[in-house]
Design a protein around this motif. Structure first.
Motif, PDB file in Angstrom:
ATOM      1  N   ASP A  58      37.991  35.254  36.643  1.00  0.00           N
ATOM      2  CA  ASP A  58      37.999  34.465  38.127  1.00  0.00           C
ATOM      3  C   ASP A  58      37.736  35.344  39.305  1.00  0.00           C
ATOM      4  OD1 ASP A  58      38.493  32.122  36.784  1.00  0.00           O
ATOM      5  OD2 ASP A  58      40.548  31.800  37.314  1.00  0.00           O
ATOM      6  N   TYR A  59      38.187  36.560  38.947  1.00  0.00           N
ATOM      7  CA  TYR A  59      38.041  37.521  40.217  1.00  0.00           C
ATOM      8  C   TYR A  59      36.876  37.985  40.400  1.00  0.00           C
ATOM      9  CZ  TYR A  59      38.965  42.064  42.699  1.00  0.00           C
ATOM     10  OH  TYR A  59      39.000  43.008  43.615  1.00  0.00           O
ATOM     11  N   SER A  60      35.882  38.137  39.056  1.00  0.00           N
ATOM     12  CA  SER A  60      34.677  38.585  39.287  1.00  0.00           C
ATOM     13  C   SER A  60      33.786  37.402  39.690  1.00  0.00           C
ATOM     14  CB  SER A  60      34.341  39.450  37.777  1.00  0.00           C
ATOM     15  OG  SER A  60      34.132  38.076  36.950  1.00  0.00           O
ATOM     16  N   SER A  61      34.043  36.225  39.294  1.00  0.00           N
ATOM     17  CA  SER A  61      33.354  35.121  39.695  1.00  0.00           C
ATOM     18  C   SER A  61      33.092  34.939  41.228  1.00  0.00           C
ATOM     19  CB  SER A  61      34.010  33.982  38.749  1.00  0.00           C
ATOM     20  OG  SER A  61      33.261  32.780  39.232  1.00  0.00           O
ATOM     21  N   GLU A 121      41.062  36.309  51.246  1.00  0.00           N
ATOM     22  CA  GLU A 121      42.549  36.386  50.789  1.00  0.00           C
ATOM     23  C   GLU A 121      42.628  36.154  49.216  1.00  0.00           C
ATOM     24  OE1 GLU A 121      41.462  34.615  53.244  1.00  0.00           O
ATOM     25  OE2 GLU A 121      42.691  34.658  55.086  1.00  0.00           O
ATOM     26  N   ALA A 122      41.755  35.224  48.641  1.00  0.00           N
ATOM     27  CA  ALA A 122      41.676  34.949  47.241  1.00  0.00           C
ATOM     28  C   ALA A 122      41.469  36.212  46.573  1.00  0.00           C
ATOM     29  CB  ALA A 122      40.705  33.996  46.919  1.00  0.00           C
ATOM     30  N   GLU A 123      40.459  37.120  47.009  1.00  0.00           N
ATOM     31  CA  GLU A 123      40.163  38.210  46.344  1.00  0.00           C
ATOM     32  C   GLU A 123      40.982  39.349  46.566  1.00  0.00           C
ATOM     33  OE1 GLU A 123      36.652  40.688  47.603  1.00  0.00           O
ATOM     34  OE2 GLU A 123      35.704  38.840  48.139  1.00  0.00           O
ATOM     35  N   LEU A 124      41.828  39.424  47.277  1.00  0.00           N
ATOM     36  CA  LEU A 124      42.980  40.315  47.774  1.00  0.00           C
ATOM     37  C   LEU A 124      44.045  39.856  46.313  1.00  0.00           C
ATOM     38  CD1 LEU A 124      43.305  40.901  51.289  1.00  0.00           C
ATOM     39  CD2 LEU A 124      42.558  42.462  49.519  1.00  0.00           C
ATOM     40  N   ALA A 125      44.284  38.438  46.381  1.00  0.00           N
ATOM     41  CA  ALA A 125      45.261  37.965  45.377  1.00  0.00           C
ATOM     42  C   ALA A 125      44.819  38.247  43.967  1.00  0.00           C
ATOM     43  CB  ALA A 125      45.622  36.751  45.667  1.00  0.00           C
ATOM     44  N   LEU A 138      27.363  41.589  43.774  1.00  0.00           N
ATOM     45  CA  LEU A 138      27.256  41.535  42.354  1.00  0.00           C
ATOM     46  C   LEU A 138      27.482  43.033  41.902  1.00  0.00           C
ATOM     47  CD1 LEU A 138      25.965  40.316  40.035  1.00  0.00           C
ATOM     48  CD2 LEU A 138      23.719  41.108  41.073  1.00  0.00           C
ATOM     49  N   ASP A 139      27.451  44.080  42.627  1.00  0.00           N
ATOM     50  CA  ASP A 139      27.865  45.360  41.871  1.00  0.00           C
ATOM     51  C   ASP A 139      29.260  45.441  41.700  1.00  0.00           C
ATOM     52  OD1 ASP A 139      25.391  46.334  42.064  1.00  0.00           O
ATOM     53  OD2 ASP A 139      25.462  47.401  43.841  1.00  0.00           O
ATOM     54  N   LYS A 140      30.032  44.647  42.552  1.00  0.00           N
ATOM     55  CA  LYS A 140      31.525  45.141  42.682  1.00  0.00           C
ATOM     56  C   LYS A 140      31.734  44.140  41.473  1.00  0.00           C
ATOM     57  CE  LYS A 140      35.952  44.680  45.138  1.00  0.00           C
ATOM     58  NZ  LYS A 140      36.813  44.456  46.117  1.00  0.00           N
ATOM     59  N   ALA A 141      31.256  43.055  41.077  1.00  0.00           N
ATOM     60  CA  ALA A 141      31.625  42.041  39.994  1.00  0.00           C
ATOM     61  C   ALA A 141      31.330  42.840  38.786  1.00  0.00           C
ATOM     62  CB  ALA A 141      30.644  40.726  40.189  1.00  0.00           C
ATOM     63  N   ILE A 142      30.330  43.525  38.635  1.00  0.00           N
ATOM     64  CA  ILE A 142      29.866  44.373  37.350  1.00  0.00           C
ATOM     65  C   ILE A 142      30.774  45.430  37.191  1.00  0.00           C
ATOM     66  CG2 ILE A 142      28.246  45.972  36.409  1.00  0.00           C
ATOM     67  CD1 ILE A 142      26.082  44.244  37.685  1.00  0.00           C
ATOM     68  N   GLU A 143      31.089  46.108  38.350  1.00  0.00           N
ATOM     69  CA  GLU A 143      32.411  47.210  38.219  1.00  0.00           C
ATOM     70  C   GLU A 143      33.755  46.444  37.638  1.00  0.00           C
ATOM     71  OE1 GLU A 143      32.940  49.091  42.029  1.00  0.00           O
ATOM     72  OE2 GLU A 143      30.740  49.583  42.195  1.00  0.00           O
ATOM     73  N   THR A 144      34.028  45.307  38.253  1.00  0.00           N
ATOM     74  CA  THR A 144      35.187  44.695  37.871  1.00  0.00           C
ATOM     75  C   THR A 144      35.316  44.224  36.423  1.00  0.00           C
ATOM     76  OG1 THR A 144      35.545  43.770  40.219  1.00  0.00           O
ATOM     77  CG2 THR A 144      36.713  42.676  38.346  1.00  0.00           C
ATOM     78  N   ILE A 145      34.092  43.754  35.962  1.00  0.00           N
ATOM     79  CA  ILE A 145      34.135  43.444  34.621  1.00  0.00           C
ATOM     80  C   ILE A 145      34.031  44.581  33.607  1.00  0.00           C
ATOM     81  CG2 ILE A 145      32.625  42.266  32.759  1.00  0.00           C
ATOM     82  CD1 ILE A 145      34.212  40.280  33.968  1.00  0.00           C
ATOM     83  N   ALA A 146      33.687  45.804  34.095  1.00  0.00           N
ATOM     84  CA  ALA A 146      33.538  46.964  33.569  1.00  0.00           C
ATOM     85  C   ALA A 146      34.838  47.324  33.390  1.00  0.00           C
ATOM     86  CB  ALA A 146      32.768  47.937  34.297  1.00  0.00           C
ATOM     87  N   GLU A 147      35.822  47.356  34.268  1.00  0.00           N
ATOM     88  CA  GLU A 147      37.208  47.669  34.263  1.00  0.00           C
ATOM     89  C   GLU A 147      37.966  46.703  33.399  1.00  0.00           C
ATOM     90  OE1 GLU A 147      40.403  50.033  35.276  1.00  0.00           O
ATOM     91  OE2 GLU A 147      38.308  50.285  35.819  1.00  0.00           O
ATOM     92  N   ALA A 148      37.563  45.294  33.217  1.00  0.00           N
ATOM     93  CA  ALA A 148      38.253  44.424  32.548  1.00  0.00           C
ATOM     94  C   ALA A 148      38.128  44.895  31.094  1.00  0.00           C
ATOM     95  CB  ALA A 148      37.815  42.835  32.818  1.00  0.00           C
TER      96      ALA A 148
END
Length: 467
Positions: A379-382, A358-362, A390-400
């Motif tokens: 926080d989201y990537s963390s 639920e935290a991820e979705l929020a 890890l791949d999704k964390a990298i994708e998320t920071i790339a988008e950020a």
């Protein structure tokens, strides 16, 4: 049937209304002079009963068919009940009977404006100007039409004309402040209100609007001085106290702000927004019981005030009562479903409650609604990193980074994730980008991964950018 007897102008309006209502009950026909009819119509208009007022107008027109005033009243009442076509017909009749009556063109201009027939509306108001002895209200009407069209520069031009005619026209003063605000011309606004106050130093509205202009430029000390002058001139000016309180909050003077907010209670009943503002001050002072009590007072008055429900949640969160805080955050979110701050608080509470899905979705919702919130991206990537995504964390920071190319913290976080993924060369590239953006923030990299302090390649790159 009563004798045709015309009551004089001194007739008591209440008596006229009683006679009229008696006539209706008896289904009879009494005669009233024009002034008596005007009094009866005004009585029903004041009672916000346009239907009865229109019935009186019909009687008035039947007894006084050549009195333009009743067609004017009829037009006003048709306009109030959104019968614009009939209102314009009534004004045409009034114009035929009394073409030199300026109110005809003023009312017609307002109706045509509502119908977005702007060219006709302006012509009608120009005619009203030609006939007016006191044209300030007509200039105001023209200005409001220009506002409706989205032409705020022209609106300002006519509002200034209005104030040249009548410096005490407070509606014009406030509308002028609104136009400057829309155009983001606070400096021009300050210049105007300073000049205005030079001519009328006892105008509380002038000082108040000057204070608001300073406030919008974050010149809070000067705003407070202006609000103080407004309060000095009009000591029961609750809005000036409230805005002074807001300025004090922006200066982190929370205790002083509370006292100023409380002063508004002497001049108007306590409102939900004021209670909420006091609650926020106590929250900033970390007096959570007091804060919560004021937030509760706010929602007792206005259950739709989302910020107050949110405030209750914040106080509970501070006390590590996360499950309870989540309940109140959700109540706030129900009222404002696209508020990123509410989603952020919910994401954080979910995380603390170990409700990680639920935290991820929020968090995903937060960055969707507010893609420039660096802390939310981090926080989201963390969470993703902690959950071995890890791949999704990298994708998320790339988008950020795409949304915040100047956000040095994002580059440093990307370095950590890329090293964790074994992508050293790519990590060093991002390290250089972070150092180019802001070399002073490189310590956040070590806060996140302390073991990197011993990494020679990392420290060598950092040395190149540090004095």
């Amino acid at each position: 049937m009563e004798d045709d007897f015309e009551y004089g102008p001194a007739e008591d309006p209440k008596f006229s209304v009683e006679r009229y209502e008696e006539m209706i009950r008896n289904k009879d026909q009494y005669f009233f002079d024009t002034q008596a009819f005007e009094g009866i119509i005004d009585y029903y208009m004041d009672k916000n009963d346009p239907i009865k007022a229109l019935q009186v107008v019909d009687y008035a027109v039947s007894q006084h068919p050549f009195a333009a005033v009743f067609y004017l009243k009829q037009a006003q009442l048709f306009a109030v009940t959104n019968q614009f076509g009939r209102a314009l017909d009534a004004l045409d009749k009034a114009e035929t009977l009394e073409p030199s009556e300026g109110d005809i063109y003023l009312i017609k201009g307002g109706i045509l404006g509502n119908l977005e027939r702007y060219d006709e509306a302006f012509r009608s108001l120009d005619k009203a100007l030609e006939l007016a002895e006191n044209p300030d209200d007509i200039y105001l009407q023209i200005a409001l039409l220009h506002q409706n069209k989205g032409d705020y520069e022209q609106a300002i031009h006519y509002l200034k004309h209005c104030l040249e005619q009548n410096m005490e026209n407070q509606d014009a003063l406030y509308e002028l402040a609104f136009c400057y605000d829309v155009l983001d011309q606070q400096d021009e606004s300050i210049g105007f209100y300073k000049q205005y106050i030079d001519n009328d130093p006892y105008s509380y509205a002038g000082w108040y609007n000057l204070g608001n202009a300073y406030h919008k430029l974050n010149r809070y000390e000067e705003a407070i001085d202006a609000y103080d002058y407004a309060i000095l001139i009009k000591d029961n000016f609750a809005s000036a106290y409230f805005n002074k309180g807001n300025a004090l909050v922006n200066l982190d003077k929370y205790s002083e702000a509370i006292e100023v907010y409380r002063q508004t209670f002497e001049y108007e009943p306590p409102g939900a927004e004021t209670y909420c503002a006091i609650g926020e001050c106590y929250e900033k002072l970390e007096q959570m019981d007091e804060a919560r009590s004021y937030y509760k007072k706010a929602v007792k008055i206005d259950v739709t005030l989302a910020d107050a429900w949110f405030g209750i949640g914040v106080t509970l969160d501070y006390e590590e009562r996360y499950f309870e805080s989540l309940h109140f955050y959700k109540k706030a979110l129900d009222l404002e479903q696209d508020n990123p701050d509410y989603w952020f608080a919910i994401a954080d509470a979910r995380y603390k409650l170990k409700q990680l899905d639920e935290a991820e979705l929020a968090y995903e919702k937060v960055v969707e609604l507010n893609p420039v919130d660096l802390e939310a991206w981090l926080d989201y990537s963390s969470i993703l990193y902690e959950r071995a995504k890890l791949d999704k964390a990298i994708e998320t920071i790339a988008e950020a980074i795409k949304n915040n190319p100047d956000g040095a913290e994002l580059y440093y976080r990307m370095v950590a994730y890329l090293i964790a993924a074994g992508k050293y060369n790519e990590a060093l590239n991002y390290l250089e980008l972070g150092l180019a953006a802001d070399p002073r923030k490189h310590s956040v990299l070590f806060e996140y991964l302390p073991q990197l302090r011993d990494n020679k390649a990392i420290t060598e790159v950092i040395k190149k950018y540090m004095p």
